[in-house]
Scaffold this motif. Sequence first.
Motif, PDB file in Angstrom:
ATOM      1  N   SER A  21       0.807  -1.087   0.010  1.00  0.00           N
ATOM      2  CA  SER A  21      -0.071  -0.115   0.159  1.00  0.00           C
ATOM      3  C   SER A  21       0.805   1.177   0.072  1.00  0.00           C
ATOM      4  N   LEU A  22       1.958   1.218   0.689  1.00  0.00           N
ATOM      5  CA  LEU A  22       2.808   2.345   0.656  1.00  0.00           C
ATOM      6  C   LEU A  22       3.510   2.528  -0.730  1.00  0.00           C
ATOM      7  N   ALA A  23       3.878   1.388  -1.021  1.00  0.00           N
ATOM      8  CA  ALA A  23       4.707   1.260  -2.319  1.00  0.00           C
ATOM      9  C   ALA A  23       3.543   1.996  -3.667  1.00  0.00           C
ATOM     10  N   TRP A  24       2.290   1.685  -3.335  1.00  0.00           N
ATOM     11  CA  TRP A  24       1.385   2.302  -4.407  1.00  0.00           C
ATOM     12  C   TRP A  24       1.201   3.488  -4.297  1.00  0.00           C
ATOM     13  N   ALA A  25       1.385   4.369  -2.911  1.00  0.00           N
ATOM     14  CA  ALA A  25       1.071   5.578  -2.696  1.00  0.00           C
ATOM     15  C   ALA A  25       2.592   6.308  -3.272  1.00  0.00           C
ATOM     16  N   ILE A  26       3.403   5.663  -3.208  1.00  0.00           N
ATOM     17  CA  ILE A  26       4.718   6.267  -3.716  1.00  0.00           C
ATOM     18  C   ILE A  26       4.761   6.391  -5.302  1.00  0.00           C
ATOM     19  N   THR A  27       4.077   5.321  -5.921  1.00  0.00           N
ATOM     20  CA  THR A  27       4.398   5.303  -7.410  1.00  0.00           C
ATOM     21  C   THR A  27       3.034   5.663  -8.025  1.00  0.00           C
ATOM     22  N   LEU A  28       2.410   6.485  -7.584  1.00  0.00           N
ATOM     23  CA  LEU A  28       1.148   7.200  -8.258  1.00  0.00           C
ATOM     24  C   LEU A  28       1.702   8.384  -9.050  1.00  0.00           C
ATOM     25  N   ARG A  29       2.604   9.092  -8.767  1.00  0.00           N
ATOM     26  CA  ARG A  29       3.230   9.693  -9.632  1.00  0.00           C
ATOM     27  C   ARG A  29       4.226   9.240 -10.832  1.00  0.00           C
ATOM     28  N   PRO A  30       4.006   9.687 -11.965  1.00  0.00           N
ATOM     29  CA  PRO A  30       4.725   9.170 -13.368  1.00  0.00           C
ATOM     30  C   PRO A  30       6.283   9.012 -12.771  1.00  0.00           C
ATOM     31  N   GLY A  31       6.987   8.189 -13.354  1.00  0.00           N
ATOM     32  CA  GLY A  31       8.501   8.202 -13.011  1.00  0.00           C
ATOM     33  C   GLY A  31       9.121   7.457 -11.767  1.00  0.00           C
ATOM     34  N   HIS A  32       7.893   7.139 -10.992  1.00  0.00           N
ATOM     35  CA  HIS A  32       8.429   6.487  -9.590  1.00  0.00           C
ATOM     36  C   HIS A  32       8.018   4.979  -9.536  1.00  0.00           C
ATOM     37  N   SER A  33       7.652   4.494 -10.819  1.00  0.00           N
ATOM     38  CA  SER A  33       6.928   3.278 -10.577  1.00  0.00           C
ATOM     39  C   SER A  33       8.237   1.814 -10.384  1.00  0.00           C
ATOM     40  N   GLY A  34       9.339   2.336 -10.695  1.00  0.00           N
ATOM     41  CA  GLY A  34      10.481   1.541 -10.493  1.00  0.00           C
ATOM     42  C   GLY A  34      10.760   1.040  -9.253  1.00  0.00           C
ATOM     43  N   TRP A  35      10.126   1.758  -8.188  1.00  0.00           N
ATOM     44  CA  TRP A  35      10.236   1.479  -6.753  1.00  0.00           C
ATOM     45  C   TRP A  35       9.392   0.391  -6.290  1.00  0.00           C
ATOM     46  N   ILE A  36       8.443  -0.045  -7.161  1.00  0.00           N
ATOM     47  CA  ILE A  36       7.525  -0.989  -6.500  1.00  0.00           C
ATOM     48  C   ILE A  36       8.399  -2.320  -6.377  1.00  0.00           C
TER      49      ILE A  36
END
Length: 277
Positions: free
Chosen positions: A27-42
């Motif tokens: 859930s925390l990963a989802w919140a972080i990656t809502l912004r484009p350019g951050h999906s690599g953190w998943i």
Amino acid sequence: MPPPVSSHMSNDAWLVAIAGFEALVMSLAWAITLRPGHSGWIDAIWSGSVGLASVAVALDDGGIRPRALLVAGLVGIWALRLGGAIARRTASGGDDPRYVELRQRWGAAYAWRSFLLLMVQAACATALVVSVWAAARNPSPVWAWSDVAGSAVVLCGIGGEALADEQLRRFRAGRAHAGQVCDRGLWSVSRHPNYFCEWLVWSGLAVISIGPDGGRPAGWLGLIGPVLIYVLLVHVSGIPLLEAHMLRSRGAAYGRIQARISAFWPALPRRGERSSS
């Protein structure tokens, strides 16, 4: 850190605890990656959460046993190597092309559909921790041939994945290779050697879990790891999404790679010229 798994807790209790931990982390990963350019953190967050939960489960057995230490060490090395590599790539500005593909497909529905996807990943993470538990709790005498063979397979997988990542990094760093598709080294025998090596890691843990004679029913839970990883990478969130992105970004060049090189299982390239575009 995942919740401690007390040796007095029932199997159902620790399973619920780990499932809750994985759901919270994703859930925390989802919140972080809502912004484009951050999906690599998943994937970096996911691999770290699997590693933490697995080590906790492996070592919490009312005492430290050699096989538990072995399994915890192997999974810890895997998580540090994979999570660290993905984190470094993402920190340098990398996005995950699979989520780029999904963002374009889903449009305005991306937020809620990606949340559901990450909850599925949390469930998969929990299942992988179960396979680690099965390996760590194998009561057969150490060191059995299955411990040695399984450890060798795990380390080959970790090393192979690291080598594939480095070969791809060097290829992309070469100015002469701009716009080309990597078909050098391990990438000449599989279009996704890193995925194959990931499958090797979980296959090696399954060997440790099943043990030298396969006589322990719970040991076969270790097969959850390689089966789940294969299905996810080959048929669900790995190869299908990544190759759709590659075909759109590289076009005919990637089509030629598909015609020559095996998708997952390493094999000699089919007849044809080495790709140069």
